[in-house]
Design an enzyme around this catalytic site. Sequence first.
Site, PDB file in Angstrom:
ATOM      1  N   GLU A  22       0.810  -1.219   0.000  1.00 23.33           N
ATOM      2  CA  GLU A  22       0.000   0.000   0.000  1.00 23.33           C
ATOM      3  C   GLU A  22       0.849   1.277   0.000  1.00 23.33           C
ATOM      4  O   GLU A  22       0.648   2.162   0.820  1.00 23.33           O
ATOM      5  CB  GLU A  22      -0.922   0.023   1.237  1.00 23.33           C
ATOM      6  CG  GLU A  22      -1.910  -1.130   1.246  1.00 23.33           C
ATOM      7  CD  GLU A  22      -2.937  -1.011   2.382  1.00 23.33           C
ATOM      8  OE1 GLU A  22      -4.130  -1.078   2.093  1.00 23.33           O
ATOM      9  OE2 GLU A  22      -2.516  -0.859   3.556  1.00 23.33           O
ATOM     10  N   VAL A  23       1.774   1.344  -0.931  1.00 28.58           N
ATOM     11  CA  VAL A  23       2.636   2.531  -0.999  1.00 28.58           C
ATOM     12  C   VAL A  23       1.999   3.564  -1.925  1.00 28.58           C
ATOM     13  O   VAL A  23       1.910   3.369  -3.131  1.00 28.58           O
ATOM     14  CB  VAL A  23       4.043   2.157  -1.489  1.00 28.58           C
ATOM     15  CG1 VAL A  23       4.921   3.405  -1.568  1.00 28.58           C
ATOM     16  CG2 VAL A  23       4.666   1.118  -0.562  1.00 28.58           C
TER      17      VAL A  23
END
Lengths: 551, 551
Positions: free
Chosen positions: A342-343
Site C-alpha cells: 500500500e505505498v
Amino acid sequence: MPSKRPTLFFLLFPFLLSISRSFPTPVNSSRTLSLHKSKLHFDDQSLTLLWPLPAQYTFGNQTLTVDPNLSLVLSGNGGASGIVKEAVQRYKDLIFKHSSKVPSTSGVVYDIQKLSIIVQSDNEELQLGVDESYSLLVGKNDEHSIIGEATIEANSVYGALRGLETLSQLCVFDYGAKTVLVSKAPWFIQDKPRFEYRGLSLDTSRHYYPIDVIKQVIESMSYAKLNVLHWHIIDEESFPLEVPRYPKLWKGAYSKWERYTVEDAQEIVSYAKMRGINVMAEVDVPGHAESWGKGYPDLWPSPSCREPLDISKNFTFDVISGILAGMREIFPFKFFHLGGDEVNTDCWNSTPHVKQWLQDRNMTVKDGYQYFVLKAQEIALSLNWTPVNWEETFNTFPSKLNPQTVVHNWLGPGVCPKAVAKGFRCIFSNQGVWYLDHLDVPWNETYYAEPLEGIKDASEQRLVLGGEVCMWSETADTSDVQQTIWPRAAAAAERLWSDREATSAPDTKLSALNRLEYFRCLLNRRGVAAAPVRNQYARRPPIGAGSCYDQ
Amino acid sequence: MPSKRPTLFFLLFPFLLSISLSFPTPVNSSRTLSLHKSKLHFDDQSLTLLWPLPAQYTFGNHTLTVDPNLSLVLSGNGGASGIVKEAFQRYKDLIFKHSSKVPSTSRVVYDIQKLSIIVQSDNEELQLGVDESYSLLVGKNDEHSIIGEATIEANSVYGALRGLETLSQLCVFDYGAKTVLVSKAPWFIQDKPRFEYRGLSLDTSRHYYPIDVIKQVIESMSYAKLNVLHWHIIDEESFPLEVPRYPKLWKGAYSKWERYTVEDAQEIVSYAKMRGINVMAEVDVPGHAESWGKGYPDLWPSPSCTEPLDISKNFTFDVISGILAGMREIFPFKFFHLGGDEVNTDCWNSTPHVKQWLQDHNMTVKDGYQYFVLKAQEIALSLNWTPVNWEETFNTFPSKLNPQTVVHNWLGPGVCPKAVAKGFRCIFSNQGVWYLDHLDVPWNETYYAEPLEGIKDASEQRLVLGGEVCMWSETADTSDVQQTIWPRAAAAAERLWSDREATSAPDTKLSALNRLEYFRCLLNRRGVAAAPVRNQYARRPPVGPGSCYDQ
C-alpha cells in the site's frame, strides 16, 4: 544429525499393527455423519476431539485413569532440555487443574503413572522447518499390551512440545470420577505438520498490546500448534519499539507507557521459543511508516506530506539500517518482514526536493518504490535475514525482487500460484478468508481456504511455506483481541497442520464444526477468551444462554 | 483485640504534619480542571492516578527509584501471615514485570529498597466488616525525612492487601530510565473503605465459566478493591454445582464438562480469600430453579409446568436443606443469598395437586410465595447464615421477613431508603445503573450512582451495607465477560470505596474520566480485557486506532 524417523515406531510396529487390526482407523473415513444439534454429539465416539487432527492415529475402546502425580522420565540426547521440562510443568498444571477426589493415601492404582519423553536431538535452535514430528502412545500395562504409560518420542524438543499438547487434549477431567481420564485408549499417534509456516500476525501499532497480553496470545497459539508470531510492530499510527541507535524513534509511541523496550522484545522472543513459536518481526517500508517522523521529522518528505519515507535522503536508509541492526540482536528467526504494501507515492511527487531527486536519477515514482524496497532487502540480506515482502512488491516488479524473497499474499486468491511459478516462496494470507479483522467471514470459510489451491506441480507446492491469519488492530485491543483471533485462527491452524484429505471433504463439515466447538471450549477452559463458533459474525457475544459446546 | 488505629500514624504525626504543610492536599480541591483531549493530560501532575481514590493522602514532588530486589520485612502479630507473603510475591511480579536496565552487578543505589509491612492482628478470618484500613508511606531516606522505605501498616492482613494494591499503583515502570519509579513522593496515605460490602455478581448458569476464568475475575476484582463475589451459581438454565446429598442435581448442567465439583468451589473460595474477597453463594428459590428438575423431576409442579419449585412436597424443602447444608461446608461467608425474585406462580395455580395443597392450607399463591421464602430463610438461619433476598420479597411481605434479612435492591431507585426505614439492611444494585448487562449505561452513570441517595438519617445510612454491580450472563461468556465487567465495575468500586465528597461533585467528572481511563489501561497491562471507557455502549471494540489512554 540423528535419524529423522522416530525409532520407537519401528520397535513397536508389530504391536501397533495388532491395534490397527482391532480398531479401524478413522482417518479418511467416508461415512457421513448425521446432523444432530443436541449437545450429546460429543458423546459420539466417532469424533476425535483433537485439534488440529493428527496426521495418523489409531485408538481403542479402553478408558484409562491418569495419575495426578504423573512422573516424568526424560531420555535421549535432548533429554536434559529445560524447554521440555518447563513444558511438562505447564501441561501438568493444565491437565490436573481440578482436584482429584482420591486421597493420596488410598491404594488406588492409576493406569498411567509415568510419562516418558524421548528427544533424539539436543539442538534447541528454533527455526522454520525444525522437526516438529512426534509419536505419542498412551496405553495400559496389562496382559494385552506391553505399554504401561504415555510415551512421546520426537527428534527435536519442539516435536516433544507438540506431542505434549496432543497428550493434554487426550487427558480429560471426568467430573463423575473426579479423575483425569483418557478415553478410547490405547492411542497411537504419529504426527507431523503439513506446512512448516503456520502463522498469526499481531499489529501493535494501531493498538498497543501490553507484554502480558502478547504472552497470552503466544500461549494460546501453542494450543493450536501455530508456530510463527508475525509481529507487525510499527505502522503509521505508532512506533512502540525502542531502537537504541535512534532513541527518538519511540517518541512515535502513543504515550510514554505504550512502548516495548529491547528487553521486553527479547522476553517475548524467549517466551515464544519456550513454546516452539518463532517471532518474525516486521518493519513496513516505505509506506505505513508515518510514525517514524515523530522522532525524526527528516524522515518525512515534508511536515505536511509524511508518507512514504523520504527516498531522497541517505538518512532514511541509515535509520532503516540502524533499526534492523538493532532488531537483529533481538530476533533470531531467519525471516524478516519488510512490508512494502500500500505505498501511495503522491508525497514523492508533490514534495519538490523528492521529485527533483527522482528526476535527477531518471526515476518514476514506481521506479522509486522498487528502488526503496530493493535497498531495504539489501540491508536485511546483509544482516543474514531472508526478506519477506507483501505481495504488491511481487505484483509490481517480480523479476527484480531478490530470488530469496518470500512473497506474502494478502490481496486475494491466486497470488501464491503466480509467485511459486516464478520460483518464489509464498505465504498464504488471502484477506477474504484469513484476515481476522474481516468479521463477516464464518469459521468454515476460514477452515476450507486452501493454501495450495491452483497449484498442481509438486515442486511448486513445496514453495508454499504455509499461511498466516492476520490480526489487524484498528478495532482490536486488549479488550477484544483474543475474541477476534479465536476460534477462527484455530480453523486455519488445522488447515495448516493436518492432512489435506482429512480436512477437505465436504462431509467433514459437521465433524469439523463439532470438533472446533470443542476446541473453542477447551480454549475457554484454559482461560482464553475465544468467541462462539456459530455466530454469523466473528467476535459477537453469545446470542443467548446456553452451553459452550453448542454456541 | 489490638487497637483499631494504626500506631504509625501517631508516631510519625509531627513529620506528616510538615508534609501536609509543604504540599497542599488535593482532596476536595475546588479548582476546575480544563478540558484537554490530548493524551498529555496524564502528565498533569494534579491527577492522582490511583483507583479507587484513597480516603486521605498527601504527596510531594520527589521521584524515587524502586529496587527490583525489594525486600520484605513483616512484623506485628500478623507478621507471619502466608496471605501477606503470597500477596507480596504477586505484587512484586506485577510491579517488576519489565526488566530493569541496570545490571545487578552495578552499584546503583535505589531509593526504596525495603517494604515493611506491619500487621497488628494474626486473625486471618475473612468476613464482612473485617478491618480493611491501612496506612502507606513511601519516602526517601535523606536529610529531610526519617523514612527510607515503603511502609504499610494495617490492623488485619486484608488491610495489608489493600495497601499493597495501592503501592503497586504508585509504582510505575519508566521506559526511559528502565526503572520502576514512584512519582510525587513522599506519599502518605491513610485509607479505609466507605462501605463494607463492595460486590460483583457472576451468573454461572446462563453461561458456565471455567474455574480459570472465575479466578481471572476475582484477581481483577482485587485490583479495584472490590471484596464480595456474589456467585449466582444456579438458575433456570443450568445447575452446574455438585451437591453430594443430591447427586443427580448437576444433571442439570449444560454438559458433563460444564460443572463445578465441591473441590472446585472450595478452591474458588480459597483463591478469593487470598485476595481478601468473600464469596457469597446464591440459591435462588422458588423461581429461577427449573434446572433442578433435570435430576429430580419431582421438584417440578409437573413435567409441563416446571417453575416455581413444587411448594407442596416435603421433598422440595429436603432438597433445599441438603443443598444448603452442603454449601455451608464450602462457603464460610456469613451471608447467603436466597434469591426470591421474579416468581411467576402460574404453575402453582394450574397444577392440580399444588393448587389443592394451597387450598388445603388456605393459602393464595402470594401466601405460598411468602411461605416458601420464609421457609428457605429458616433453613439458612438454622445453618447460621444471614439470609439475603432480592427486593421482591421485601416489596411483597416486608413485615414477615426475618429482621436479619439483607434486602438486595435491583428493580430501581428508592428501595434501600424504604428497606432501611423499616430497619432492614440493604445492598444497592439499581439495575438502571449497576446491571453490567445493560450495555447502554455509560461509565459516568455507573460512577455517580449513589447508594445513600434518599437516605438522610445517619443510623439509616449505616444500614446500607454497600452495593454490587451485577454481571448477568445471557450474552456474556468466557469470550466477553471481562470486557463487560470492566471498566464500569471499577466506576462502582470507587463509589463504594472512596469518600462521597471526593467523588461526587460535578467538577470531578473530567478527572474521574481521566483516572478511569488510566485504570482501564492498568487493567490491560495486567492482562485483563477491560473495554474502552469512552464508547457509548459498553463492551464495544475501540472505534479506531489510538492510545489506550484516550479511548
